[in-house]
Design a protein around this motif. Sequence first.
Motif, mmCIF file in Angstrom:
data_model
loop_
_atom_site.group_PDB
_atom_site.id
_atom_site.type_symbol
_atom_site.label_atom_id
_atom_site.label_comp_id
_atom_site.label_asym_id
_atom_site.label_seq_id
_atom_site.Cartn_x
_atom_site.Cartn_y
_atom_site.Cartn_z
ATOM 1 N N MET A 55 0.970 -0.938 0.049
ATOM 2 C CA MET A 55 -0.284 0.037 0.043
ATOM 3 C C MET A 55 1.363 0.928 -0.246
ATOM 4 O O MET A 55 1.627 1.413 1.086
ATOM 5 C CB MET A 55 -0.924 0.061 1.615
ATOM 6 N N PHE A 56 1.298 1.631 -1.121
ATOM 7 C CA PHE A 56 1.731 3.129 -1.364
ATOM 8 C C PHE A 56 0.435 4.571 -0.799
ATOM 9 O O PHE A 56 -0.284 4.812 -2.177
ATOM 10 C CB PHE A 56 2.851 3.072 -2.855
ATOM 11 N N LEU A 57 1.115 5.809 -0.198
ATOM 12 C CA LEU A 57 0.218 6.740 -0.320
ATOM 13 C C LEU A 57 1.034 7.628 -0.410
ATOM 14 O O LEU A 57 2.248 7.431 -0.114
ATOM 15 C CB LEU A 57 0.545 6.793 1.569
ATOM 16 N N SER A 58 -0.125 8.289 -1.171
ATOM 17 C CA SER A 58 0.981 9.948 -2.132
ATOM 18 C C SER A 58 -0.112 10.404 -2.057
ATOM 19 O O SER A 58 -1.605 10.243 -1.382
ATOM 20 C CB SER A 58 0.736 9.222 -2.873
ATOM 21 N N GLU A 59 -0.324 11.940 -2.240
ATOM 22 C CA GLU A 59 -0.770 12.688 -2.421
ATOM 23 C C GLU A 59 -1.044 13.596 -3.894
ATOM 24 O O GLU A 59 0.275 13.512 -4.387
ATOM 25 C CB GLU A 59 -0.878 14.069 -0.992
ATOM 26 N N VAL A 60 -2.206 14.296 -3.695
ATOM 27 C CA VAL A 60 -1.832 15.704 -5.339
ATOM 28 C C VAL A 60 -3.166 16.853 -5.017
ATOM 29 O O VAL A 60 -4.142 16.662 -4.306
ATOM 30 C CB VAL A 60 -3.166 15.007 -6.127
ATOM 31 N N TRP A 61 -2.019 17.826 -4.772
ATOM 32 C CA TRP A 61 -2.386 19.267 -4.783
ATOM 33 C C TRP A 61 -2.765 19.200 -6.505
ATOM 34 O O TRP A 61 -1.877 20.091 -6.959
ATOM 35 C CB TRP A 61 -1.359 19.874 -3.809
ATOM 36 N N ALA A 62 -4.149 19.650 -6.641
ATOM 37 C CA ALA A 62 -4.512 19.872 -8.135
ATOM 38 C C ALA A 62 -3.985 21.440 -8.013
ATOM 39 O O ALA A 62 -3.417 21.076 -9.884
ATOM 40 C CB ALA A 62 -5.855 20.119 -8.098
ATOM 41 N N GLU A 63 -3.717 21.979 -7.519
ATOM 42 C CA GLU A 63 -3.109 23.742 -7.954
ATOM 43 C C GLU A 63 -1.680 23.204 -8.280
ATOM 44 O O GLU A 63 -1.309 24.069 -9.725
ATOM 45 C CB GLU A 63 -3.136 24.470 -6.843
ATOM 46 N N ALA A 64 -0.980 22.654 -7.463
ATOM 47 C CA ALA A 64 0.723 22.406 -7.964
ATOM 48 C C ALA A 64 0.831 21.439 -9.887
ATOM 49 O O ALA A 64 1.698 21.706 -10.134
ATOM 50 C CB ALA A 64 0.874 21.608 -6.759
ATOM 51 N N HIS A 65 -0.275 20.384 -9.761
ATOM 52 C CA HIS A 65 -0.613 19.862 -10.598
ATOM 53 C C HIS A 65 -0.655 20.831 -11.999
ATOM 54 O O HIS A 65 -0.247 20.178 -13.218
ATOM 55 C CB HIS A 65 -1.190 18.398 -10.655
ATOM 56 N N TRP A 66 -2.194 21.331 -11.741
ATOM 57 C CA TRP A 66 -2.584 22.500 -13.325
ATOM 58 C C TRP A 66 -1.050 22.943 -13.704
ATOM 59 O O TRP A 66 -1.031 23.206 -14.898
ATOM 60 C CB TRP A 66 -3.792 23.453 -12.047
ATOM 61 N N ALA A 67 -0.750 24.157 -12.524
ATOM 62 C CA ALA A 67 0.402 24.793 -12.358
ATOM 63 C C ALA A 67 1.592 23.792 -13.612
ATOM 64 O O ALA A 67 2.277 24.619 -14.164
ATOM 65 C CB ALA A 67 1.341 25.333 -11.001
ATOM 66 N N ASP A 68 2.156 23.432 -13.176
ATOM 67 C CA ASP A 68 3.285 22.331 -14.190
ATOM 68 C C ASP A 68 3.043 22.416 -15.439
ATOM 69 O O ASP A 68 3.892 22.285 -16.199
ATOM 70 C CB ASP A 68 3.286 21.114 -12.834
ATOM 71 N N ALA A 69 1.206 21.658 -15.867
ATOM 72 C CA ALA A 69 0.295 21.881 -17.022
ATOM 73 C C ALA A 69 0.810 22.580 -17.704
ATOM 74 O O ALA A 69 0.741 23.202 -19.226
ATOM 75 C CB ALA A 69 -0.249 21.145 -16.661
ATOM 76 N N HIS A 70 0.413 24.236 -16.844
ATOM 77 C CA HIS A 70 -0.074 25.813 -17.321
ATOM 78 C C HIS A 70 1.332 26.839 -17.608
ATOM 79 O O HIS A 70 0.969 27.503 -17.402
ATOM 80 C CB HIS A 70 -0.690 25.944 -16.286
ATOM 81 N N ALA A 126 -2.893 19.521 -0.114
ATOM 82 C CA ALA A 126 -2.875 18.308 -1.471
ATOM 83 C C ALA A 126 -4.775 18.482 -1.139
ATOM 84 O O ALA A 126 -5.616 18.547 0.258
ATOM 85 C CB ALA A 126 -2.772 16.912 -0.182
ATOM 86 N N ASP A 127 -5.591 18.007 -1.977
ATOM 87 C CA ASP A 127 -7.059 18.100 -2.088
ATOM 88 C C ASP A 127 -7.266 16.226 -2.364
ATOM 89 O O ASP A 127 -7.901 16.408 -2.038
ATOM 90 C CB ASP A 127 -6.900 18.238 -3.225
ATOM 91 N N PHE A 128 -6.263 15.439 -2.889
ATOM 92 C CA PHE A 128 -6.035 14.275 -2.595
ATOM 93 C C PHE A 128 -5.692 13.580 -2.207
ATOM 94 O O PHE A 128 -4.224 13.455 -2.867
ATOM 95 C CB PHE A 128 -6.848 13.494 -4.263
ATOM 96 N N SER A 129 -5.586 11.843 -1.318
ATOM 97 C CA SER A 129 -4.805 11.263 -0.919
ATOM 98 C C SER A 129 -5.542 10.252 -1.191
ATOM 99 O O SER A 129 -6.350 9.624 -1.307
ATOM 100 C CB SER A 129 -4.875 11.077 0.660
ATOM 101 N N LEU A 130 -4.320 9.412 -1.832
ATOM 102 C CA LEU A 130 -4.292 8.512 -2.871
ATOM 103 C C LEU A 130 -3.640 6.992 -2.004
ATOM 104 O O LEU A 130 -2.669 7.274 -1.183
ATOM 105 C CB LEU A 130 -3.702 8.651 -4.012
ATOM 106 N N LEU A 131 -4.236 5.654 -2.757
ATOM 107 C CA LEU A 131 -3.762 4.525 -2.077
ATOM 108 C C LEU A 131 -3.471 3.790 -2.997
ATOM 109 O O LEU A 131 -4.468 3.740 -4.432
ATOM 110 C CB LEU A 131 -4.869 3.694 -1.556
#
Length: 438
Positions: free
Chosen positions: A238-253, A264-269
């Motif tokens: 079980m690998f725990l990670s996170e996504v902060w949507a703004e940071a991901h969007w910023a890299d794309a834009h 972080a907006d999303f906690s992931l498994l």
Amino acid sequence: MNERAGLDRRQFLKVAGGMVAVVGGLAWAGRVLEPLPASAVPGAPDLYLGGTDGWMYLPPTPAIPPFHPDLLAPSLLTTYIFGFRNLTGMDDTQKANQKNRAQHSAPMFWVNQFDPAHPVDFTVKVTNLGLALRPDLFDAHTLHWHGFRNVIPFFDGEPSGSVAVPSGREFSYVYRPREPGTYMYHCHVEDTEHVHMGMTGLVFVRPLQDGNTSHYPSGRYLYNDGDGSTGYDREFAMFLSEVWAEAHWADAHIQLPEWSDYRADFSLLNGRVYPDTIAPNGSVDAFNPVHDAGGDLVPVPGFEHLKYQPHSSLVTCNAGERVALRFSNLGFREQAMTVAGIRLRVVGRDATLMRGRDGTDTSYETDTLNIGPGESYDVVFTAPAHQGTGDYDTYMLYNRNYTRSNNLAPGGFGGAATEIRVYASGVTAQAYPNDWGL
Ligand SMILES: [Cu+2]
């Protein structure tokens, strides 16, 4: 692999780094510093990873405008990522095709503890396919095995102390894992950004005791325990990670996120959120990877949106079996993972058997694991008797922080949560870690 079995560390330095060998015959140093001819050339690596960018899926509603879902995302996908892909066995064309096809989390892999009686090194070749959406960044990538205690700096992956892999190049990392247990790995270039963008995954080391059935019938163990206390019938990572949507969007834009605003907006498994966490595995057997003719991942029918998130977190077992769970956390926050109705025994932390210097058993039972960033936990539980009227009983395994088990989406669980399904019988032997056996 085997043709390099006789090389020692200094030879690797000579081969890989072009370093000048030290003068031999130093009496005080013993044989370890005697120069030996560097004749071996690395053959096929045990694993071949490619670093690149790509896109993944997170539930598009409720939206987080303008960051999520990202309007640049291809059909079915929502979120820009950097990540690794398993390119083992691909030809050059297939490898090149995987640019902009990263996955999250990174491919889980495992190695056997280094056996001095049969010395075989483990090599991971890493190539950098470049970032399709951000050619302006021309970032290097590395492979840093986090918590690995025997690495020499050359293969550490911390770019200011070793080497990094620029776009279009490749580099072979060589390991002799002497400490069994659960770890994580990540790219160490611009590491806050590259880790958070997805260049991170789980790795574990199987103990030398594996195969010895005198301590536990399966002959499978988390550690060299000498008594079977870490023996198990099935294993799930079980690998725990996170996504902060703004940071991901910023890299794309082509924007610059302010990392001190981290939220972080999303906690992931294993790179997904519930209920996608209980969707089937894609290609997750690191040493038998499956891809299409072009080298791309093959989605599970009905789960096309999870094409680049192949790791399932569903735990399946028969009543009475011992199940090993390997957790590691490379989000940036502490996580509390809990199971209702099943006692977890913590037998390892940070790739260390829970046992004192004098052999005292320091393992303990709990229903909640508090896992800090960069930490790992190894736990074993015994599946309870089958009680319900259906094929299986369901136990929830979830982040006990409500905002992280549902990611603030209405309707209940939506985040770092999965299920443990205990069948009366019929779950077959695992072909690889996290295999359902169904
Ligand atoms: Cu990187």
